[in-house]
Each structure stands twice: as structure tokens, then as C-alpha cells.
Design a protein around this motif. Structure first.
Motif, PDB file in Angstrom:
ATOM      1  N   THR A 234      41.355 -30.946 -60.845  1.00  0.00           N
ATOM      2  CA  THR A 234      42.071 -31.163 -59.549  1.00  0.00           C
ATOM      3  C   THR A 234      43.530 -31.675 -59.927  1.00  0.00           C
ATOM      4  OG1 THR A 234      39.649 -32.163 -58.854  1.00  0.00           O
ATOM      5  CG2 THR A 234      41.745 -33.074 -57.774  1.00  0.00           C
ATOM      6  N   ALA A 237      44.964 -28.304 -59.853  1.00  0.00           N
ATOM      7  CA  ALA A 237      45.251 -27.609 -58.784  1.00  0.00           C
ATOM      8  C   ALA A 237      46.211 -28.273 -57.998  1.00  0.00           C
ATOM      9  CB  ALA A 237      43.810 -27.792 -58.221  1.00  0.00           C
ATOM     10  N   THR A 248      45.484 -24.375 -49.475  1.00  0.00           N
ATOM     11  CA  THR A 248      44.416 -25.260 -50.228  1.00  0.00           C
ATOM     12  C   THR A 248      43.151 -24.045 -50.355  1.00  0.00           C
ATOM     13  OG1 THR A 248      44.844 -27.345 -49.114  1.00  0.00           O
ATOM     14  CG2 THR A 248      42.760 -27.317 -50.028  1.00  0.00           C
ATOM     15  N   VAL A 249      43.047 -23.397 -49.351  1.00  0.00           N
ATOM     16  CA  VAL A 249      41.789 -22.374 -49.502  1.00  0.00           C
ATOM     17  C   VAL A 249      42.207 -21.585 -50.675  1.00  0.00           C
ATOM     18  CG1 VAL A 249      42.539 -20.981 -47.706  1.00  0.00           C
ATOM     19  CG2 VAL A 249      40.191 -20.891 -48.114  1.00  0.00           C
ATOM     20  N   ARG A 252      41.762 -23.183 -53.848  1.00  0.00           N
ATOM     21  CA  ARG A 252      40.284 -23.076 -54.189  1.00  0.00           C
ATOM     22  C   ARG A 252      39.486 -21.970 -54.444  1.00  0.00           C
ATOM     23  NH1 ARG A 252      37.541 -24.225 -49.672  1.00  0.00           N
ATOM     24  NH2 ARG A 252      35.791 -24.899 -50.758  1.00  0.00           N
ATOM     25  N   ARG A 253      39.938 -20.879 -53.702  1.00  0.00           N
ATOM     26  CA  ARG A 253      39.265 -19.663 -54.094  1.00  0.00           C
ATOM     27  C   ARG A 253      39.765 -18.756 -55.109  1.00  0.00           C
ATOM     28  NH1 ARG A 253      37.173 -18.533 -48.048  1.00  0.00           N
ATOM     29  NH2 ARG A 253      35.865 -20.362 -47.717  1.00  0.00           N
ATOM     30  N   TYR A 313      36.346 -19.500 -61.645  1.00  0.00           N
ATOM     31  CA  TYR A 313      37.599 -19.971 -60.962  1.00  0.00           C
ATOM     32  C   TYR A 313      38.712 -20.489 -61.719  1.00  0.00           C
ATOM     33  CZ  TYR A 313      34.206 -19.631 -57.143  1.00  0.00           C
ATOM     34  OH  TYR A 313      33.479 -18.980 -55.931  1.00  0.00           O
ATOM     35  N   GLY A 317      35.052 -26.664 -59.729  1.00  0.00           N
ATOM     36  CA  GLY A 317      34.820 -28.064 -59.241  1.00  0.00           C
ATOM     37  C   GLY A 317      33.842 -28.646 -60.418  1.00  0.00           C
ATOM     38  N   MET A 323      33.469 -23.518 -56.658  1.00  0.00           N
ATOM     39  CA  MET A 323      35.074 -23.884 -56.269  1.00  0.00           C
ATOM     40  C   MET A 323      34.998 -25.092 -56.201  1.00  0.00           C
ATOM     41  SD  MET A 323      35.813 -22.153 -52.629  1.00  0.00           S
ATOM     42  CE  MET A 323      34.661 -20.873 -52.977  1.00  0.00           C
ATOM     43  N   ILE A 324      36.431 -25.821 -56.312  1.00  0.00           N
ATOM     44  CA  ILE A 324      36.806 -27.255 -55.724  1.00  0.00           C
ATOM     45  C   ILE A 324      36.320 -27.370 -54.432  1.00  0.00           C
ATOM     46  CG2 ILE A 324      38.453 -28.650 -55.218  1.00  0.00           C
ATOM     47  CD1 ILE A 324      40.086 -27.890 -57.554  1.00  0.00           C
ATOM     48  N   PRO A 326      36.138 -28.359 -50.302  1.00  0.00           N
ATOM     49  CA  PRO A 326      37.165 -28.121 -49.467  1.00  0.00           C
ATOM     50  C   PRO A 326      38.157 -29.710 -48.923  1.00  0.00           C
ATOM     51  CG  PRO A 326      34.913 -28.439 -48.322  1.00  0.00           C
ATOM     52  CD  PRO A 326      34.781 -28.160 -49.767  1.00  0.00           C
ATOM     53  N   THR A 328      38.568 -31.857 -51.685  1.00  0.00           N
ATOM     54  CA  THR A 328      38.833 -32.653 -52.817  1.00  0.00           C
ATOM     55  C   THR A 328      40.272 -32.961 -52.822  1.00  0.00           C
ATOM     56  OG1 THR A 328      37.073 -31.544 -53.956  1.00  0.00           O
ATOM     57  CG2 THR A 328      38.853 -32.237 -55.276  1.00  0.00           C
TER      58      THR A 328
END
Length: 405
Positions: A234, A237, A248-249, A252-253, A313, A317, A323-324, A326, A328
Motif C-alpha cells: 500500500t 502504491a 488509482t484503478v 491497482r490493476r 500484480y 492486496g 489486487m489492492i 478499490p 485501500t
């Protein structure tokens, strides 16, 4: 004529027998001792008999009332047995056509052409806000007042949670209900959409546009991330999002396969149609996007590869295979006491600062992945000005490192 005392005194016999009341109403006594109200009549000159119900659950007065209803139907040349059969079929149909049943049918109809996320969003809204109030109600009986109550309850729930004021949630819920109602109309189960009257009932609050991060907060951001006690993934990221200007997306992806260590790039590919339907869109706009990586980001990514060797990834997460979440990253900032800063604010900050530093606006817009109206041309622009953008991204990362000074 019968009364309750006479009925109670009737004893069972070896065979079924009936005792008349009047106007065709009688009580039938069975060998088991059970007593049933029956209505005897003739229709089209044929003898008929209807069961009204069991005594004492069905009282004498109610049985007489039903008898009068049956006689009125006969006076209108209508067979009471046919009416009763129609009512029973309608009741069964109403049970099968509850809002819940139609909503599930609607989602099943749409799932082949919609993403997994589309389906999840609706099922979550049904289970949390909609079904508790109208799930078991026949869809034709759902009223505008019912939907108003659902919207009001959603606002109260969101306000209580402290995650907003709830207006947008209520509006979205009305839209989800409207979809089901419209499906019921085109499938001939409904004539009117009760959500229509509520289209202007709640107004969406004014949107707060992303704002550049102020100088006071800038000094706190990187030190706060360094001190954060949450997951390393986290923390990294968050830093990468700030350094790269990605959404963010997209963070995450991000998959490890997107990274080219030799070219020092992060290339986000176009998602396939099947991936989009499965809720795996890589970017807000489905187009290829190349991010030149600064020294700072290269160091972070190498550390992530080493820390999470088995995850596909870049920033996994809690479970390395996913993944982390949405929320986080925003939640991490709230935990740091920086909840007033959104992840999108960093994109606004980069745009403002780099434009003020006289970097080419085309480089900046391309790095922000702002799609031009000519999307065909935009598809071929992903590698444009790559060397220029590489220097700009390194300068941007260095500018961020100076925030804490």
C-alpha cells in the motif's frame, strides 16, 4: 339456519354428510371430524360445488359473506368456480413476479453483455438497500412511496456511516430500480414505472473537482507515507501513484508483465472485450498508455517484485493473488490524517505544477492519458514524445522529493 352452537354439536359419522344453512351454503362434516364450508349451486344447468374453507378457521359470518359474493357472480352469469380459479392463478403469478424475482431475471438476461462489476454493483444494491423493503412484494404493487422510502433510508445509512451525504447513492438506487421496472414493462408484467415520479426528488450534490495539493500538505505527504504502519504494498502504491500521475484503478490493476526494466517503461495495454465484460478494464479509457519510469519508481517496482515474487500484480492486496481493494489507498490517507486529499488531487497537482514550469502541455496531457476526440489518432500517440516525457517524469519525481524540504 345454522349457528355456532349447532355447528359445534355436529358429530362425525362413518360417511361424509352435509347440513344446510341457506342460499346454497352448507357445512360438510367428514369422518375425521373436520368441518368444511361448501357452496352448492347450478351453472348452465349443471350442479357445482365450491369449498370455502375449514371451520372454525373460516367463521359462519365469513362463509355467508362469500356465499353472497358467489350469488352476485351467478346473477351476472359468471361461474364462481372460474373466478376462484383465476384468483388462485393470479395469486400464484404474483408470488412468482416479486420485485426480487424480476430483478434476478433482469440480471440474468443482461449478464452476458455486462461486466462482472456491473452485476456486483446491482446485486449489492439489491441486497443492502432494495430487497429488505420490496424484495418480496409483487412488482405491480411496488409504489412510488415504496421507492421514496428506499431512497430516504439509503441517505440515512450513508450519513450514519460517515462516508458521504448519500444523495448520489439514493439516485443510483432509483436508477437500479428503474432498470428492473422497465424490464418488467417490456416483458409485459407491468404497465407503469413508479420510479418516474421520483426523478427529481433528490438532487446530486455539486461535484468537488480535484484540487492541487497545497504547500502545507505537501510537506506531510511523503513523511506520512514512510511512517504509515500499513502494508508495504500500500505504501509503495501510494508513492508510485504520486510519482507516475496514474489513476488509482491503473495502479491497482497494474500487472508485472506491463513493466519493461530495460526500456524503463510501464505499458498499459488495451483490454480485450472479454476482459472488459469481466470487469478487467485496465484504464478509464480503453487505450494503450506508456509511462516512462523515473529512478524513484524503478526502485519501488524492483522492491515490489522482490517482496511479492509470486503475485501477478505489481501491488497486490492482502492475498497475493488479488489486487489492492478499490478504497485501500484513500483509506490509507484517512488513517494518516490526510483524508481531505484524494488520489485524483495528485493528477491535478502534476498538471498545475508542470504547466507552471513551462513543460509542453501536450506532453502533460498525454502523460495524464487524457484521450483526444480523435480516438484513432490517440491510439497511435502512446509513444509520442517518449524521450521528452521521460525527462519530464524524472523532473516531476525530483520535484516531489523536494516537497518535504
Amino acid at each position: 339456519m345454522l349457528n355456532d352452537l349447532k355447528i359445534k354439536q355436529l358429530k362425525s359419522k362413518e360417511k361424509v354428510y352435509r347440513v344446510a344453512d341457506h342460499s346454497g351454503l352448507c357445512i360438510e362434516v367428514r369422518p375425521t371430524g373436520k368441518k368444511f364450508w361448501r357452496f352448492r349451486y347450478r351453472f348452465l344447468n349443471k350442479p357445482q360445488m365450491l369449498t370455502i374453507g375449514q371451520y372454525p378457521e373460516i367463521s359462519l359470518s365469513y362463509a355467508r359473506t362469500k356465499t353472497n359474493e358467489f350469488r352476485e357472480q351467478l346473477a351476472k352469469n359468471t361461474d364462481p368456480a372460474a373466478v376462484k380459479k383465476t384468483e388462485r392463478l393470479e395469486a400464484m403469478q404474483a408470488q412468482e413476479e416479486t420485485f426480487r424475482a424480476i430483478a434476478r431475471e433482469y440480471c440474468d438476461h443482461k449478464k452476458k453483455s455486462k461486466s462482472a462489476n456491473w452485476l456486483y454493483v446491482r446485486n449489492h444494491a439489491y441486497d443492502v438497500d432494495i430487497f429488505p423493503l420490496i424484495g418480496d412484494k409483487p412488482i405491480k404493487d411496488v409504489s412510488s412511496v415504496d421507492i421514496k422510502n428506499i431512497m430516504d433510508n439509503a441517505i440515512k445509512r450513508v450519513l450514519k456511516s460517515g462516508r458521504g451525504t448519500g444523495e448520489n447513492r439514493a439516485i443510483t438506487i432509483r436508477q437500479h430500480i428503474a432498470e428492473v421496472m422497465q424490464y418488467a414493462i417490456i416483458s409485459d408484467r407491468l404497465y407503469n414505472d413508479p420510479t418516474y415520479a421520483l426523478r427529481g426528488y433528490i438532487h446530486s450534490p455539486e461535484t468537488e473537482n480535484a484540487q492541487p495539493v497545497n504547500s502545507k500538505d505537501r510537506k506531510l505527504i511523503m513523511p506520512s507515507i514512510d511512517k504509515y504502519t500499513g502494508a508495504i504494498s500500500t505504501k509503495n502504491a501510494l508513492k508510485t501513484l504520486i510519482y507516475t500521475m496514474l489513476r488509482t484503478v491503473e495502479i491497482r490493476r497494474g500487472l508485472k508483465e506491463y513493466i519493461d526494466f530495460e526500456a524503463r517503461t510501464w505499458t498499459i495495454p488495451v483490454a480485450s472485450r472479454s476482459d472488459i465484460l469481466a470487469g478487467k478494464r485496465n484504464m478509464k479509457k480503453n487505450r494503450i498508455h506508456v509511462v516512462p519510469l523515473s529512478d524513484q519508481v524503478m526502485g519501488i517496482i524492483k522492491a515490489q517484485f522482490a517482496a511479492y515474487p509470486d503475485s501477478p500484480y505489481i501491488f497486490p492486496g492482502v492475498d497475493n493473488s488479488v489486487m489492492i481493494g478499490p478504497t485501500t489507498l484513500n483509506q490509507a490517507f484517512r488513517n494518516m490524517g490526510l483524508g481531505h486529499i484524494t488520489m485524483h488531487d495528485f493528477r491535478a497537482t502534476a498538471s498545475t505544477d508542470l504547466n507552471e514550469a513551462n513543460y509542453n502541455s501536450n506532453w502533460i496531457e498525454l502523460q495524464l492519458a487524457h484521450v483526444k476526440s480523435d480516438k484513432v489518432k490517440a491510439t497511435y500517440d502512446h509513444a509520442k514524445w517518449l524521450n521528452d516525457r521521460r525527462k519530464m517524469m524524472q523532473d516531476w519525481a525530483d520535484m516531489i522529493d523536494k516537497w518535504k524540504e
